[in-house]
Design a protein around this motif. Structure first.
Motif, mmCIF file in Angstrom:
data_model
loop_
_atom_site.group_PDB
_atom_site.id
_atom_site.type_symbol
_atom_site.label_atom_id
_atom_site.label_comp_id
_atom_site.label_asym_id
_atom_site.label_seq_id
_atom_site.Cartn_x
_atom_site.Cartn_y
_atom_site.Cartn_z
ATOM 1 N N GLN A 234 -3.705 -27.737 -14.027
ATOM 2 C CA GLN A 234 -4.072 -28.782 -14.955
ATOM 3 C C GLN A 234 -5.156 -30.117 -14.487
ATOM 4 O O GLN A 234 -4.957 -29.970 -13.452
ATOM 5 C CB GLN A 234 -2.835 -29.790 -15.384
ATOM 6 N N LEU B 4 -5.790 -25.704 -19.118
ATOM 7 C CA LEU B 4 -7.933 -26.572 -19.043
ATOM 8 C C LEU B 4 -8.320 -26.688 -17.151
ATOM 9 O O LEU B 4 -9.718 -26.493 -17.362
ATOM 10 C CB LEU B 4 -7.846 -28.333 -18.913
ATOM 11 N N TYR C 275 -0.894 -36.873 -23.894
ATOM 12 C CA TYR C 275 -3.022 -36.141 -23.179
ATOM 13 C C TYR C 275 -1.991 -36.853 -21.544
ATOM 14 O O TYR C 275 -1.146 -37.486 -21.564
ATOM 15 C CB TYR C 275 -2.595 -38.103 -24.211
ATOM 16 N N GLY C 276 -3.164 -37.353 -21.944
ATOM 17 C CA GLY C 276 -3.586 -37.287 -20.251
ATOM 18 C C GLY C 276 -3.306 -39.253 -20.170
ATOM 19 O O GLY C 276 -3.788 -39.334 -21.224
ATOM 20 N N GLU D 97 -0.565 -36.088 -16.372
ATOM 21 C CA GLU D 97 -0.541 -35.051 -17.656
ATOM 22 C C GLU D 97 1.115 -35.330 -18.904
ATOM 23 O O GLU D 97 1.993 -34.796 -17.802
ATOM 24 C CB GLU D 97 -0.198 -33.505 -17.673
ATOM 25 N N CYS E 140 -8.704 -38.794 -23.509
ATOM 26 C CA CYS E 140 -9.121 -38.141 -24.912
ATOM 27 C C CYS E 140 -10.614 -37.477 -24.338
ATOM 28 O O CYS E 140 -11.174 -37.608 -22.666
ATOM 29 C CB CYS E 140 -10.001 -38.767 -26.235
HETATM 30 C C1 G1P Z 1 -5.915 -31.649 -22.699
HETATM 31 C C2 G1P Z 1 -5.724 -32.827 -21.559
HETATM 32 C C3 G1P Z 1 -5.336 -34.094 -21.900
HETATM 33 C C4 G1P Z 1 -6.288 -34.705 -22.093
HETATM 34 C C5 G1P Z 1 -6.384 -33.891 -24.113
HETATM 35 C C6 G1P Z 1 -7.727 -34.473 -24.360
HETATM 36 O O1 G1P Z 1 -4.775 -31.216 -23.316
HETATM 37 O O2 G1P Z 1 -4.802 -32.054 -20.515
HETATM 38 O O3 G1P Z 1 -4.849 -34.793 -19.755
HETATM 39 O O4 G1P Z 1 -5.331 -36.579 -22.863
HETATM 40 O O5 G1P Z 1 -6.841 -32.568 -23.227
HETATM 41 O O6 G1P Z 1 -7.635 -34.285 -25.729
HETATM 42 P P1 G1P Z 1 -5.013 -30.629 -24.018
HETATM 43 O O7 G1P Z 1 -4.741 -31.050 -25.776
HETATM 44 O O8 G1P Z 1 -5.289 -28.957 -24.045
HETATM 45 O O9 G1P Z 1 -3.276 -30.192 -24.027
#
Ligand code: G1P
Length: 287
Positions: A229, A110, A170-171, A190, A204
């Motif tokens: 990240q 991301l 999630y983060g 993360e 989110c």
């Molecule tokens: C990403 C972010 C994460 C966040 C999440 C929300 O993760 O890296 O920090 O909490 O989106 O949807 P991913 O869902 O792409 O693994």
């Protein structure tokens, strides 16, 4: 300083939705009659955004086709007396929006996706919307963040409380001072394990970021999975600038998972007046 540009990362492979996502980008899969990505685009436009930057991949041409004005089908609809469909085909709200498409050649995470928007965003503060997260609330999630940004001119991240057993997805923020409207973010990690999570407050998919994030992204190392990240860059940003979190009030569907996608489909079907009564009956019969 106003938030006028938004980045939507859509380059992911969408493996959780194979085979549906083989020839159709997962962002183009519909919730009822609208592709998932359009909900995020509408949320951005309604919050005052007028430049949308998709970080995409060369196989995802259908996303560009979807947001381009289609004059040929428009004239065919008008010829066959289906004028009322034109607004669905070429919505008025898209007409003053500039859409950019930047290819992310490799799946480097991301943070890397956001860095691809730097040449368009330059030194402006901007929004990020992750289209997998679908939000519904009276005042939209992004508008709630922009309200705080307009007052504080700091980065603002949308967060919500979640069950601790799901925290590793999630983060997660370490909250500092809490006011009625926002939380000061002391630290952010993360996808921590259950025992290392600094709280049960998860990030989110909506962010407002100051342009200094780009320097922090450039200084961020690849993580153990070879990804840059965004969370790690925000962690570094906190050392220089105030970062705030906004506890999102409203509904959230995680459409990156099959469960969330089906949940959103059922919820929206039950709100669509043209089918809701039938759908209620169908669900009752099935149960
Ligand atoms: C990403 C972010 C994460 C966040 C999440 C929300 O993760 O890296 O920090 O909490 O989106 O949807 P991913 O869902 O792409 O693994």
């Amino acid at each position: 300083k106003m938030i006028k540009k938004a980045v939507l990362p859509v380059a992911g492979l969408g493996t959780r939705f194979l085979p549906a996502s083989k020839a159709t980008p997962k962002e183009m899969l519909p919730i009822i009659d609208k592709p998932l990505v359009q909900y995020a685009v509408e949320e951005a436009i309604n919050a005052g955004i007028n430049e949308i930057i998709f970080i995409t991949s060369p196989e995802k041409n259908s996303i560009k086709n979807h947001f381009d004005k289609n004059e040929e089908i428009e004239s065919r609809l008008i010829k066959s007396g289906k004028d009322d469909m034109v607004k669905k085909l070429n919505p008025d709200i898209f007409s003053n929006i500039t859409f950019y498409y930047v290819n992310q050649e490799t799946q480097n995470g991301l943070g890397d996706a956001i860095l691809h928007a730097e040449s368009i965003i330059k030194n402006e503060d901007f929004a990020v919307l992750l289209p997998d997260d679908l939000f519904f609330s009276k005042r939209s999630c992004l508008s709630q963040l922009i309200d705080i940004y307009n007052e504080k001119k700091s980065s603002v991240i949308a967060v919500n409380k979640i069950d601790k057993e799901n925290i590793h997805k999630y983060g997660v923020i370490k909250p500092g001072k809490v006011s009625d409207v926002f939380i000061n973010v002391q630290d952010i990690v993360e996808k921590p394990s259950y025992k290392d999570a600094p709280s049960d407050i998860a990030v989110c998919g909506r962010y407002v970021l100051t342009s200094s994030i780009f320097n922090h992204l450039k200084a961020t190392d690849f993580d153990k999975n070879g990804e840059i990240q965004l969370t790690d860059a925000i962690r570094s940003l906190i050392k220089d600038e105030e970062v705030l979190a906004c506890l999102y009030k409203g509904e959230k569907f995680d459409c990156g998972s099959k469960k969330g996608f089906v949940h959103a489909t059922i919820a929206l079907a039950l709100r669509d007046e043209s089918i809701s009564e039938d759908i209620k009956k169908i669900i009752k019969d099935i149960i």
